[in-house]
Enzyme design. Structure first.
Site, PDB file in Angstrom:
ATOM      1  N   ARG A 265       0.818  -1.213   0.000  1.00  0.00           N
ATOM      2  CA  ARG A 265       0.000   0.000   0.000  1.00  0.00           C
ATOM      3  C   ARG A 265       0.852   1.264   0.000  1.00  0.00           C
ATOM      4  NH1 ARG A 265      -2.437  -3.997   2.791  1.00  0.00           N
ATOM      5  NH2 ARG A 265      -1.388  -3.360   4.691  1.00  0.00           N
TER       6      ARG A 265
ATOM      7  N   GLU B  25       5.334 -11.085  12.825  1.00  0.00           N
ATOM      8  CA  GLU B  25       4.673 -11.639  14.005  1.00  0.00           C
ATOM      9  C   GLU B  25       4.938 -13.143  14.117  1.00  0.00           C
ATOM     10  OE1 GLU B  25       0.225 -11.605  16.014  1.00  0.00           O
ATOM     11  OE2 GLU B  25       0.573 -10.611  14.099  1.00  0.00           O
TER      12      GLU B  25
END
Length: 176
Positions: free
Chosen positions: A59, A96
């Protein structure tokens, strides 16, 4: 009157349970919202010398391209490993659940060029940190890092500021 945050949709439990996903595609799809976001992201850099805008996949490409256009400067993508066709340098970083690698063309930034780093969201700061390291390895001087959203609880802003970075975000959301 709406602000940037009003255009951002929250999707509960995406990509998995317990996550409040902040979806900027609704902001991008609205012409007023998108224009507002680009204008507000540009505002802190009025009158500041910037040679290149670097967008972080994916993005950050949308935002970075629009910002580079407004500044009349070049745009440089930092992409996931294996996506750029030329000679690249790479940097690994932690996610993560595991690790990832990003790359930049080895000739995309010249020594001493002033760079603005752009992405939609600042969470843990891992991707931005990797991008910053790549830019520094090429000799670029980072003017600032600009984001639409900051998730302060995840510590990304502090990580980047501890690296000496100037950080701007248009809004912040609590939680993950």
């Amino acid at each position: 009157m709406k602000n940037v945050q009003d255009y951002i949709r929250t999707i509960v439990d995406f990509p998995h349970e317990g996550i409040m996903f902040r979806d900027v595609t609704t902001l991008f799809a609205d012409p007023r919202g998108f224009r507002m976001a680009i204008d507000q992201m540009l505002h802190p850099y009025a009158g500041i010398n910037i040679d290149k805008v670097v967008g972080l996949e994916a993005r950050g490409f949308i935002l970075g391209g629009a910002i580079a256009h407004q500044l009349s400067v070049g745009f440089v993508p930092i992409r996931k490993k294996g996506k750029l066709p030329g000679t690249t340098i790479s940097q690994d970083y932690k996610l993560e659940y595991g690790e990832a690698i990003v790359e930049i063309h080895d000739d995309a930034i010249k020594v001493g060029e002033k760079v603005l780093v752009v992405d939609d969201l600042l969470a843990t700061g891992g991707t931005a940190e990797a991008g910053i390291k790549l830019i520094h390895r090429l000799g670029g001087e980072i003017v600032s890092c600009a984001f639409i959203i900051d998730l302060p609880e995840l510590g990304g802003r502090k990580k980047l500021e501890d690296m000496g970075m100037d950080v701007h975000a248009l809004c912040a959301f609590d939680g993950l």
